[in-house]
Design a protein around this motif. Structure first.
Motif, short mmCIF file in Angstrom:
data_model
loop_
_atom_site.label_atom_id
_atom_site.label_comp_id
_atom_site.label_asym_id
_atom_site.label_seq_id
_atom_site.Cartn_x
_atom_site.Cartn_y
_atom_site.Cartn_z
N ASN A 179 0.83 -1.20 0.00
CA ASN A 179 0.00 0.00 0.00
C ASN A 179 0.87 1.25 0.00
OD1 ASN A 179 -2.67 1.42 0.37
ND2 ASN A 179 -1.61 2.10 2.22
N LEU B 15 2.15 1.75 -3.46
CA LEU B 15 1.07 2.15 -4.37
C LEU B 15 0.73 3.63 -4.18
CD1 LEU B 15 -1.21 1.63 -6.39
CD2 LEU B 15 -2.59 0.76 -4.49
N ASN C 177 1.46 6.68 -6.95
CA ASN C 177 0.41 7.56 -7.46
C ASN C 177 0.70 9.02 -7.13
OD1 ASN C 177 -0.74 5.22 -8.33
ND2 ASN C 177 -2.34 5.15 -6.76
N TRP D 222 -4.82 3.45 -0.77
CA TRP D 222 -5.04 4.30 -1.93
C TRP D 222 -6.54 4.44 -2.21
CZ3 TRP D 222 -4.19 8.14 -4.73
CH2 TRP D 222 -4.83 8.31 -5.96
N ILE E 216 -4.99 -3.35 -5.83
CA ILE E 216 -3.71 -3.98 -5.51
C ILE E 216 -3.31 -4.94 -6.62
CG2 ILE E 216 -2.55 -5.59 -3.93
CD1 ILE E 216 -2.84 -2.83 -2.75
N PHE F 271 -1.97 -3.02 -9.50
CA PHE F 271 -0.67 -2.44 -9.16
C PHE F 271 0.45 -3.48 -9.32
CE2 PHE F 271 2.43 -1.60 -5.63
CZ PHE F 271 3.09 -0.56 -6.26
#
Length: 357
Positions: free
Chosen positions: A30, A33, A37, A119, A197, A200
């Protein structure tokens, strides 16, 4: 008895190790990610400042970048995604701060931050345009450990604004807790099912978590049935992930009919068709027309099917700009309600016969 207690103790310790490792893995993924972003948003924002005019940049460069990234990496880089990353960076520009280590600039989580949400939480928070409200929702989501669905419910129901205006804040809070309680139950498979996820990491969503056995059997055979009709159908996707600002959806089957020059979306429901189901399909149709339809394609066709074939099982959704010629072709090449009804009944019989043998 002593041996059994020792075995239980070892099992409990093993479970703690496994669960802790899973939580650490999720937190690390996480973190990466959210950081990715944020960095993409920062990159777009910096180029936006250098570009003149900015409006032209927004329309052209993000579209081009989206097309190229999607071609290289697949999902997660639509124009909507990139705009979300840009908005996220603009709203949280100090979330990660630069540090100079051995002459190299690296970024780390800001000391002012109290930790990261997921996210999907941040993406949901972007719906709230009021900065004070958004900051408040973020703090509450962190301190109250709101799930994404709980956060979405509270934003959609204007919880912050109602709480602010109410003279009986305790009643508003009590009502909120009752409403979100069903969203707060821990789900051990949530990490595996999370499509964000999965995208990603470059994995496809695990559709086995999304379908019951009967639904799976009907959809599998419905796919073959439609292709075997031989009326111009080509298979496009199954359980295709569609993301809106508020939810993740999965369209059961997607075809393209090269005679009609139209995408055909099929969604199966396990209960009587509702107005919400029809509205959802209309949303799928409009999103497909916006994201997938090319020049020369006719409007997307949506079909909602229901297992309860005693009721009207098929609902066709077509946008209203079709001419009569297309409508006549549509009736000629699409499967009829009767054909769909018979096929679903046939697959249900086959499924239940297999279960009893």
């Amino acid at each position: 008895m002593i041996e059994k207690r020792e075995d239980d103790h070892i099992l409990a310790e093993a479970c703690c190790i496994i669960e802790a490792s899973r939580e650490n893995a999720y937190r690390q993924i996480n973190y990466e990610l959210v950081f990715r972003n944020w960095r993409l948003g920062k990159l777009i924002a910096e180029n936006e400042l250098e570009s003149r005019p900015r409006a032209q940049y927004g329309l052209k460069t993000i579209k081009t970048l989206s097309t190229k990234l999607t071609g290289i990496y697949g999902k997660g880089f639509s124009r909507r995604d990139l705009y979300n990353y840009l908005s996220f960076y603009k709203s949280k520009s100090s979330l990660f701060m630069p540090e100079n280590q051995n002459g190299t600039i690296v970024y780390s989580l800001s000391a002012q931050s109290q930790g990261l949400l997921s996210w999907t939480h941040y993406r949901t928070l972007l719906q709230e345009m009021n900065i004070d409200a958004r900051d408040w929702y973020e703090r509450e989501a962190r301190t109250q450990t709101w799930s994404v669905r709980a956060l979405q419910r509270n934003i959609s129901s204007q919880y912050y604004h109602r709480l602010l205006a109410s003279q009986r804040k305790d009643l508003v809070e009590k009502e909120m807790l009752q409403q979100v309680s069903r969203f707060q139950k821990p789900d051990p498979t949530e990490f595996i099912k999370n499509p964000v996820i999965g995208e990603f990491l470059g994995f496809a969503a695990d559709t086995s978590f999304l379908e019951s056995e009967l639904e799976q059997a009907i959809i599998t055979n419905l796919e073959r049935f439609i292709l075997e009709m031989g009326k111009g159908f080509a298979f496009v996707a199954r359980q295709q992930h569609i993301h809106t600002e508020k939810e993740d959806y999965y369209i059961d089957l997607v075809f393209y009919n090269y005679i009609l020059k139209s995408f055909v979306l099929i969604d199966l429901k396990t209960s009587k068709i509702s107005h919400q189901d029809v509205g959802q399909m209309d949303m799928y149709v409009r999103m497909y027309d916006e994201l997938k339809r090319s020049e020369g394609d006719n409007p997307t066709i949506g079909i909602v099917l229901c297992e309860d074939t005693d009721e009207d099982i098929a609902r066709y959704s077509v946008l209203h700009d079709n001419d009569n010629l297309f409508a006549s072709k549509y009736m000629l090449y699409m499967p009829t309600s009767e054909q769909l009804r018979n096929e679903i009944e046939r697959q249900k019989e086959i499924f239940f016969l297999k279960q009893h043998h």
